[in-house]
Motif scaffolding. Structure first.
Motif, PDB file in Angstrom:
ATOM      1  N   LEU A 129       8.483  51.352  32.364  1.00  0.00           N
ATOM      2  CA  LEU A 129       7.997  50.369  31.404  1.00  0.00           C
ATOM      3  C   LEU A 129       8.476  50.732  30.007  1.00  0.00           C
ATOM      4  O   LEU A 129       8.377  51.884  29.577  1.00  0.00           O
ATOM      5  CB  LEU A 129       6.465  50.310  31.433  1.00  0.00           C
ATOM      6  N   TYR A 130       8.978  49.753  29.295  1.00  0.00           N
ATOM      7  CA  TYR A 130       9.470  50.000  27.944  1.00  0.00           C
ATOM      8  C   TYR A 130       8.313  50.340  27.012  1.00  0.00           C
ATOM      9  O   TYR A 130       7.249  49.726  27.060  1.00  0.00           O
ATOM     10  CB  TYR A 130      10.215  48.771  27.419  1.00  0.00           C
ATOM     11  N   ASP A 131       8.534  51.345  26.162  1.00  0.00           N
ATOM     12  CA  ASP A 131       7.534  51.782  25.194  1.00  0.00           C
ATOM     13  C   ASP A 131       8.229  51.887  23.836  1.00  0.00           C
ATOM     14  O   ASP A 131       9.187  52.651  23.692  1.00  0.00           O
ATOM     15  CB  ASP A 131       6.967  53.144  25.608  1.00  0.00           C
ATOM     16  N   PRO A 132       7.779  51.156  22.824  1.00  0.00           N
ATOM     17  CA  PRO A 132       8.424  51.221  21.504  1.00  0.00           C
ATOM     18  C   PRO A 132       8.450  52.628  20.911  1.00  0.00           C
ATOM     19  O   PRO A 132       9.296  52.921  20.055  1.00  0.00           O
ATOM     20  CB  PRO A 132       7.560  50.282  20.645  1.00  0.00           C
ATOM     21  N   ALA A 133       7.551  53.501  21.377  1.00  0.00           N
ATOM     22  CA  ALA A 133       7.511  54.869  20.850  1.00  0.00           C
ATOM     23  C   ALA A 133       8.594  55.749  21.458  1.00  0.00           C
ATOM     24  O   ALA A 133       8.848  56.859  20.982  1.00  0.00           O
ATOM     25  CB  ALA A 133       6.139  55.488  21.109  1.00  0.00           C
ATOM     26  N   VAL A 134       9.237  55.269  22.519  1.00  0.00           N
ATOM     27  CA  VAL A 134      10.295  56.026  23.185  1.00  0.00           C
ATOM     28  C   VAL A 134      11.642  55.477  22.727  1.00  0.00           C
ATOM     29  O   VAL A 134      11.935  54.294  22.925  1.00  0.00           O
ATOM     30  CB  VAL A 134      10.173  55.932  24.719  1.00  0.00           C
ATOM     31  N   SER A 135      12.458  56.328  22.131  1.00  0.00           N
ATOM     32  CA  SER A 135      13.743  55.861  21.608  1.00  0.00           C
ATOM     33  C   SER A 135      14.907  56.133  22.549  1.00  0.00           C
ATOM     34  O   SER A 135      15.984  55.572  22.381  1.00  0.00           O
ATOM     35  CB  SER A 135      14.037  56.532  20.259  1.00  0.00           C
ATOM     36  N   LEU A 136      14.697  57.006  23.553  1.00  0.00           N
ATOM     37  CA  LEU A 136      15.792  57.376  24.460  1.00  0.00           C
ATOM     38  C   LEU A 136      15.255  57.521  25.880  1.00  0.00           C
ATOM     39  O   LEU A 136      14.316  58.286  26.122  1.00  0.00           O
ATOM     40  CB  LEU A 136      16.432  58.690  24.000  1.00  0.00           C
ATOM     41  N   TYR A 137      15.848  56.799  26.809  1.00  0.00           N
ATOM     42  CA  TYR A 137      15.455  56.849  28.217  1.00  0.00           C
ATOM     43  C   TYR A 137      16.548  57.553  29.013  1.00  0.00           C
ATOM     44  O   TYR A 137      17.747  57.303  28.800  1.00  0.00           O
ATOM     45  CB  TYR A 137      15.227  55.438  28.762  1.00  0.00           C
ATOM     46  N   LEU A 138      16.143  58.417  29.949  1.00  0.00           N
ATOM     47  CA  LEU A 138      17.083  59.210  30.747  1.00  0.00           C
ATOM     48  C   LEU A 138      16.775  59.002  32.223  1.00  0.00           C
ATOM     49  O   LEU A 138      15.773  59.514  32.740  1.00  0.00           O
ATOM     50  CB  LEU A 138      16.959  60.698  30.399  1.00  0.00           C
ATOM     51  N   MET A 139      17.599  58.237  32.923  1.00  0.00           N
ATOM     52  CA  MET A 139      17.388  57.948  34.341  1.00  0.00           C
ATOM     53  C   MET A 139      18.315  58.803  35.192  1.00  0.00           C
ATOM     54  O   MET A 139      19.529  58.726  35.054  1.00  0.00           O
ATOM     55  CB  MET A 139      17.642  56.465  34.638  1.00  0.00           C
ATOM     56  N   ASP A 140      17.727  59.589  36.096  1.00  0.00           N
ATOM     57  CA  ASP A 140      18.517  60.518  36.900  1.00  0.00           C
ATOM     58  C   ASP A 140      18.610  60.045  38.350  1.00  0.00           C
ATOM     59  O   ASP A 140      17.754  59.303  38.838  1.00  0.00           O
ATOM     60  CB  ASP A 140      17.863  61.904  36.864  1.00  0.00           C
ATOM     61  N   ASP A 141      19.682  60.490  39.034  1.00  0.00           N
ATOM     62  CA  ASP A 141      19.880  60.237  40.469  1.00  0.00           C
ATOM     63  C   ASP A 141      19.729  58.759  40.819  1.00  0.00           C
ATOM     64  O   ASP A 141      18.979  58.385  41.729  1.00  0.00           O
ATOM     65  CB  ASP A 141      18.888  61.068  41.293  1.00  0.00           C
ATOM     66  N   CYS A 142      20.476  57.923  40.126  1.00  0.00           N
ATOM     67  CA  CYS A 142      20.372  56.477  40.348  1.00  0.00           C
ATOM     68  C   CYS A 142      20.726  56.078  41.776  1.00  0.00           C
ATOM     69  O   CYS A 142      20.272  55.037  42.269  1.00  0.00           O
ATOM     70  CB  CYS A 142      21.269  55.735  39.364  1.00  0.00           C
ATOM     71  N   GLN A 143      21.531  56.909  42.450  1.00  0.00           N
ATOM     72  CA  GLN A 143      21.903  56.586  43.826  1.00  0.00           C
ATOM     73  C   GLN A 143      20.708  56.631  44.770  1.00  0.00           C
ATOM     74  O   GLN A 143      20.772  56.113  45.886  1.00  0.00           O
ATOM     75  CB  GLN A 143      23.003  57.533  44.327  1.00  0.00           C
ATOM     76  N   LEU A 144      19.595  57.230  44.334  1.00  0.00           N
ATOM     77  CA  LEU A 144      18.416  57.382  45.181  1.00  0.00           C
ATOM     78  C   LEU A 144      17.319  56.362  44.869  1.00  0.00           C
ATOM     79  O   LEU A 144      16.231  56.432  45.456  1.00  0.00           O
ATOM     80  CB  LEU A 144      17.844  58.800  45.020  1.00  0.00           C
ATOM     81  N   LEU A 145      17.580  55.418  43.984  1.00  0.00           N
ATOM     82  CA  LEU A 145      16.546  54.463  43.589  1.00  0.00           C
ATOM     83  C   LEU A 145      16.145  53.568  44.760  1.00  0.00           C
ATOM     84  O   LEU A 145      16.994  53.007  45.451  1.00  0.00           O
ATOM     85  CB  LEU A 145      17.042  53.589  42.433  1.00  0.00           C
ATOM     86  N   SER A 146      14.840  53.427  44.948  1.00  0.00           N
ATOM     87  CA  SER A 146      14.323  52.528  45.979  1.00  0.00           C
ATOM     88  C   SER A 146      14.524  51.082  45.535  1.00  0.00           C
ATOM     89  O   SER A 146      14.888  50.810  44.383  1.00  0.00           O
ATOM     90  CB  SER A 146      12.837  52.793  46.204  1.00  0.00           C
ATOM     91  N   ALA A 147      14.261  50.152  46.442  1.00  0.00           N
ATOM     92  CA  ALA A 147      14.429  48.734  46.111  1.00  0.00           C
ATOM     93  C   ALA A 147      13.525  48.340  44.948  1.00  0.00           C
ATOM     94  O   ALA A 147      13.952  47.635  44.020  1.00  0.00           O
ATOM     95  CB  ALA A 147      14.126  47.881  47.338  1.00  0.00           C
ATOM     96  N   ASP A 148      12.270  48.794  44.956  1.00  0.00           N
ATOM     97  CA  ASP A 148      11.353  48.463  43.867  1.00  0.00           C
ATOM     98  C   ASP A 148      11.791  49.126  42.567  1.00  0.00           C
ATOM     99  O   ASP A 148      11.708  48.517  41.491  1.00  0.00           O
ATOM    100  CB  ASP A 148       9.927  48.910  44.221  1.00  0.00           C
ATOM    101  N   ALA A 149      12.241  50.383  42.657  1.00  0.00           N
ATOM    102  CA  ALA A 149      12.688  51.087  41.455  1.00  0.00           C
ATOM    103  C   ALA A 149      13.920  50.422  40.852  1.00  0.00           C
ATOM    104  O   ALA A 149      14.090  50.425  39.624  1.00  0.00           O
ATOM    105  CB  ALA A 149      12.979  52.547  41.775  1.00  0.00           C
ATOM    106  N   GLN A 150      14.779  49.852  41.678  1.00  0.00           N
ATOM    107  CA  GLN A 150      15.955  49.156  41.160  1.00  0.00           C
ATOM    108  C   GLN A 150      15.548  47.949  40.323  1.00  0.00           C
ATOM    109  O   GLN A 150      16.143  47.666  39.281  1.00  0.00           O
ATOM    110  CB  GLN A 150      16.859  48.723  42.314  1.00  0.00           C
ATOM    111  N   ILE A 151      14.510  47.240  40.766  1.00  0.00           N
ATOM    112  CA  ILE A 151      14.011  46.103  39.992  1.00  0.00           C
ATOM    113  C   ILE A 151      13.462  46.572  38.648  1.00  0.00           C
ATOM    114  O   ILE A 151      13.731  45.986  37.597  1.00  0.00           O
ATOM    115  CB  ILE A 151      12.918  45.362  40.785  1.00  0.00           C
ATOM    116  N   SER A 152      12.705  47.676  38.683  1.00  0.00           N
ATOM    117  CA  SER A 152      12.119  48.218  37.456  1.00  0.00           C
ATOM    118  C   SER A 152      13.197  48.731  36.513  1.00  0.00           C
ATOM    119  O   SER A 152      13.118  48.554  35.284  1.00  0.00           O
ATOM    120  CB  SER A 152      11.142  49.342  37.802  1.00  0.00           C
TER     121      SER A 152
END
Length: 227
Positions: free
Chosen positions: A83-106
Motif C-alpha cells: 500500500l502506498y504511504d506518503p511517508a515512504v519515499s523509496l520502495y524496494l521490491m525483492d524476488d519479483c519472480q516469486l510474486l503470487s498472483a495476488d501480490a502481482q496485482i498489489s
C-alpha cells in the motif's frame, strides 16, 4: 558444533559502503543518488535489478531501505506492505519472480501510485523483466525505467576485497587461505566476510596464526560442505 559463522542475523546490516562494487560502478553511483533521495529524471525513478543469486541484489535493497523513509518488500509480504504511504519515499521490491498472483496485482497498483506521487521504486528479480513468468502489465511496469544486471564478483575480485578488508583490520593471512576459502565455502561476499571475522576470532581463541590448517579446522567445526 561451533557456530561462529552461520548466525548471519548477528552480522552488521548491509550498507552501500560495504557493497563491493566490482563491475557495478554505474549502478552503485545511481543508487547513492537514490539513497540521498536526489530526484532523477521522471523516467529514471524506477530501477530494476537482475542477476544470479549472491550477486548482491538483496544487499543493495536492504542498504537502501536502511537509509530512512524506505520500505523493503520481500516476496511473500502481506498486502499491506504494497500500500502506498506518503511517508515512504523509496520502495524496494525483492524476488519479483516469486510474486503470487495476488501480490502481482498489489505490486502493479503500487507502481502506479509511485508514478503518480513522485516516489522512487527499485525492484529485483533473477532475470530481466521480459523473462519473468508474471502478468504482462506488471512485466511492463518492471521495465518502465532503468534495467541493470548486477554482476557477481570474479574469484580474483573476491580475493582482492577480502585481502583489503583483512589488511584494514590488521589480520594476517597466510598464502593460500583465501583461494581455498572461496572454493570450499559459500561464495557470496556476505558469508565470506563473516568467515573472515570468524577466522580472526578463532585465531585469537586458539592462539594460532591464520593458516590453511586453521581454516580447514574451522570449516570442519562448522560442518560446512564444499561449495
Amino acid at each position: 558444533m561451533r557456530q561462529l559463522v552461520l548466525d548471519l542475523g548477528a552480522e552488521k546490516p548491509p550498507t552501500l559502503e560495504s557493497f563491493v562494487v566490482g563491475q557495478n560502478a554505474e549502478l552503485a553511483q545511481l543508487l547513492r543518488h537514490f539513497a540521498r533521495r536526489t530526484q532523477p529524471a521522471p523516467a529514471d525513478r524506477f530501477v530494476y535489478l537482475w542477476g544470479e543469486p549472491g550477486a548482491g541484489k538483496t544487499h543493495l535493497l536492504h542498504a537502501l531501505a536502511a537509509e530512512g523513509n524506505g520500505r523493503y518488500i520481500p516476496a511473500g509480504s502481506p498486502e499491506s506492505d504494497y500500500l502506498y504511504d506518503p511517508a515512504v519515499s523509496l520502495y524496494l521490491m525483492d524476488d519479483c519472480q516469486l510474486l503470487s498472483a495476488d501480490a502481482q496485482i498489489s505490486a502493479f497498483a503500487l507502481f502506479n501510485q509511485v508514478k503518480e506521487n513522485g516516489g522512487l521504486l527499485v525492484s529485483a528479480g533473477d532475470k530481466p523483466p521480459v523473462g519473468l513468468a508474471l502478468r504482462e502489465d506488471l512485466r511492463t511496469r518492471l521495465g518502465w525505467g532503468l534495467i541493470y544486471q548486477v554482476h557477481g564478483l570474479t574469484d580474483e575480485e573476491k580475493i582482492s576485497a577480502l585481502t583489503q578488508a583483512a589488511q584494514a583490520r590488521g589480520i594476517n593471512l597466510s598464502p593460500g587461505v583465501l583461494p581455498y576459502l572461496i572454493t570450499h565455502f559459500r561464495r557470496d561476499m556476505r558469508s565470506l566476510s563473516a568467515m573472515l571475522d570468524a577466522l580472526d576470532q578463532y585465531s585469537l581463541e586458539t592462539q594460532r596464526p591464520i593458516t590453511l590448517p586453521l581454516l580447514r579446522n574451522l570449516l570442519q567445526l562448522e560442518g560446512e560442505p564444499k561449495a
